[in-house]
Design an enzyme around this catalytic site. Structure first.
Site, short mmCIF file in Angstrom:
data_model
loop_
_atom_site.label_atom_id
_atom_site.label_comp_id
_atom_site.label_asym_id
_atom_site.label_seq_id
_atom_site.Cartn_x
_atom_site.Cartn_y
_atom_site.Cartn_z
CB SER A 86 68.44 -56.79 41.02
OG SER A 86 69.64 -56.16 41.41
CE1 TYR A 137 70.08 -61.97 42.37
CE2 TYR A 137 70.99 -59.81 41.82
CZ TYR A 137 70.06 -60.59 42.48
OH TYR A 137 69.08 -59.98 43.24
#
Length: 278
Positions: free
Chosen positions: A156, A166
């Site tokens: 990502s 994350y």
């Protein structure tokens, strides 16, 4: 015909297939980016092995892909945060001739780093770090022995920030794939990592979060992510950022002022608001 498998084959030629009977395994392949990969791999004539937790959704995806493209689709119901399930998929990669592995399984873990309950953060490590390591290792060994293969890891743009756990696990995925690509050099096996920006999927709703309020032109389609990553691994490019606008953003985050990633990270953290009722 065994349960969880539909049969058939397309005969459309495709120059980039890795063999006359190529097979791809996609984790998280029942929806979102994983499903977009499955669609494009099936469109080029690859048979599929789809791995996901939700059996009804998995079966529905398999049936749709078989109907649209005529390829064989096998389903494997597995939760990669469960060690027994992970080992089962690891063995499959060692026993079967898998030509393309896509590690897409993942979920949003945007909780406060100071929360006492760290179970979600631990599951994030299991699914997006340990599983990627284990499955890529199994596939890499088998592919190297055959002298061909592709491994794609879905990271990502958050990997370039320091927003939360994350960001951290997705940054690990980038570093790991760079190391893996170096280890596989000269074996005929290629490894790439894709860093998409904000993608229009059910990613945020599945985590009980509001979708970020950003301009429509910043959103990326799952099909763009899959197409860019498949092209990158074919060319031997290790890092892929889909779309020009996000490549510019990635360049700025890497080479711009040191404070820029921290400023963006603060904005990202503030946007991780739970939806009403969560």
């Amino acid at each position: 015909m065994r349960p969880g498998r539909t049969r058939g084959r397309t005969h459309v030629p495709y120059s980039d297939r890795l063999g006359p009977m190529a097979t791809a395994l996609v984790t998280g392949g029942s929806s979102g980016i994983g499903y977009a990969f499955a669609q494009q791999l099936a469109a080029r004539g690859d048979d599929l092995v789809l791995v996901a937790r939700d059996e009804p959704k998995l079966r529905s995806a398999a049936e749709t892909l078989h109907t649209l493209f005529g390829v064989d689709v096998e389903t494997v119901v597995a939760d990669l945060s469960v060690r027994e399930d992970l080992v089962r998929v690891e063995r499959l990669l060692g026993d079967r001739e898998i030509d393309t592995l896509v590690n897409d399984a993942g979920f949003a873990c945007h909780g406060d780093l100071l929360d006492e309950d760290w179970s979600v953060q631990a599951a994030a490590f299991d699914v997006m770090c340990l599983a990627v390591l284990v499955l890529s290792g199994s596939a890499g060994r088998a592919m190297s022995a055959r002298g061909r293969g592709e491994i794609i890891n879905v990271s990502s743009i958050n990997a370039l920030l320091g927003a939360d756990n994350y960001s951290a696990v997705k940054r690990w995925m980038v570093s790991y794939t760079e190391a893996l690509a170096g280890r596989l050099a000269g074996t005929g096996v290629r490894a790439s990592v894709v860093l998409p920006g904000w993608v229009k999927t059910n990613f945020h709703s599945a985590a009980g979060l509001e979708r970020p309020h950003i301009p429509g032109w910043l959103w990326v389609k799952p099909s763009q992510v899959a197409a860019s990553a498949l092209d990158a691994v074919r060319r031997g490019a290790v890092i892929c950022v889909p779309t020009v606008r996000w490549r510019i953003a990635a360049w700025a985050l890497r080479h711009g002022p040191d404070a820029l990633p921290r400023v963006v990270a603060r904005s990202v953290r503030s946007g991780h608001r739970p939806k009403a009722g969560h």
